[in-house]
Motif scaffolding. Structure first.
Motif: not given
Lengths: 288, 288
Positions: B65-69, B103-105, B157-160
């Protein structure tokens, strides 16, 4: 392994496998890794090209659903599906050919001689033959599945205007190994080009046509299952199949049919159009 | 091509490419098809194994998905990502290493000497160095991105429980090419094993640990972008990275730090724990 290099990586990776690794898994995965690495090294794969490849796979995942699998289509247009068919087809049996994405389970059972034409437009044809073993003896109790396009080039399941299971059947042979069905001539069609497989065809100037064909799966106790397709000999795309499914022994001859020559069990015999065709095609199965 | 065989299929397919095919596309796709076919032929790939491979790719699509490829992770555990890094790393520059999926922008811009520790628990460390060209001259205006795990082994991003952009930054070098940041020590972690990449690790008895690392992207006008990771020299998984990212020149030495030895621009200098560490690490970029 901080001293790993592009020369040592492949062996290093394969040597990581633990002692409980299944030998066949190690063999297949080992060959896959070796060829994957050799491919990247040979072409000097750039980061940008690597990302494009991953994007292609990601899009294939996004476009796939219960009714369409783009990975199968990629395997088809890259020739892998047909290569696996060829590798696994014994020489003196009917060749196997691509399953394709349009098979569905649960097709209705017809008696030998049953009819699939119903309300379908198209050139009518009676297809019949015998399921045999390698010695030529008929196989009793073989289950034959058949599915095909309607006259508009679409399979039921792709096309809301067709009834469920239109032009799909299962049929069980008797002691004579014989199958027979009245149906319509299948039509050539384009494989889907709106996904990554289409991008590959477009990038290399290849067309997306498949010659018309009847799909068959034939299963019988004691024999290896056969997944195959049979192609009319006069199809214009016979030597240009986008997925490489045609084999010499899978070409069927359409002959002019005469009602008087049809066996009595052809259910539609008395209502067939003048000018219907007749096809004889036998299947030979290898032992299990 | 109804007379195609397993021996002729590969060349036949490649010869279908039209005259307008981009030469590099033909080269890369040609090598891919040759190696894919050679792989299947060498191992005598069965229909069942072929289906398992397609199912693996299909599941990779479903779990992405958008957060995991998962395709990136498959490329990582099969060594392809690191091989592409190695092929494209000039010898006398800092090695590139896997980008990874985290990585996130849009990371916040910090001044040189800025702080990432904030409320994070963990061993505190000041990381600093110079971005240089191959001749050793500092590069002004290089933009450094850094991202890393928190003390619990998870990325924001993985961790609320972590604030947005926790332990992520961008920083621009001045005329001296220098960067400096106070942060915490990263932690080893397991790559996800609930998908097909995990199945491959499990089937071959490989573990899923990655040694702890700081991720960096460094970009500067006139230079090739560098995507890399830097690893503490005492990490227990340094020679067992599940994705083969470690290189000799990417290992950083943690030294005992002293406040008095820190430059004045280290924003957190007066509030660092006793027992903080200090790391010096320079980056060398190749020309564009």
């Amino acid at each position: 392994m901080r001293n790993v290099t592009s020369e040592t990586l492949t062996d290093l990776l394969l040597n990581l496998s633990g002692p409980d690794t299944d030998p066949r898994v190690q063999e297949v995965l080992g060959a896959l890794v070796k060829h994957l690495h050799a491919f990247a090294t040979e072409v000097g794969l750039t980061h940008s090209e690597w990302r494009k490849g991953l994007e292609l796979l990601t899009r294939a995942g996004e476009i796939s659903d219960a009714e369409r699998n783009e990975f199968v289509l990629l395997s088809d247009v890259l020739g892998l599906s047909s290569l696996v068919d060829m590798i696994n087809s014994p020489d003196d049996c009917t060749s196997s050919s691509v399953l394709g994405p349009f098979h569905v389970l649960g097709a209705p059972q017809l008696p030998v001689g049953g009819d699939l034409i119903g309300d379908n437009a198209g050139q009518q044809v009676v297809v019949q033959g015998v399921v045999r073993d390698q010695a030529g003896a008929p196989i009793e109790g073989a289950v034959i599945e058949l599915w095909q396009t309607a006259d508009n080039g679409l399979y039921s399941g792709q096309d809301a205007t067709q009834p469920d299971y239109n032009l799909r059947m299962a049929m069980t042979t008797g002691a004579d190994g014989r199958y027979a069905v009245s149906t319509i001539r299948p039509t050539p069609y384009l494989v889907p080009t709106d996904g990554p497989a289409g991008d590959i065809l477009n990038a290399t100037g290849r067309h997306a046509w498949r010659p018309s064909h009847l799909h068959f799966i034939i299963e019988a106790a004691g024999y290896r299952s056969l997944v195959t397709e049979v192609f009319p000999s006069d199809d214009p795309y016979l030597d240009e199949d986008a997925v490489f499914g045609v084999r010499e022994d899978l070409v069927m001859e359409f002959q002019p049919g005469t009602r008087a020559a049809l066996p009595a069990d052809i259910e539609a015999r008395d209502r067939l159009d003048e000018g219907f065709s007749s096809v004889e095609f036998d299947f030979v199965l290898p032992p299990a």
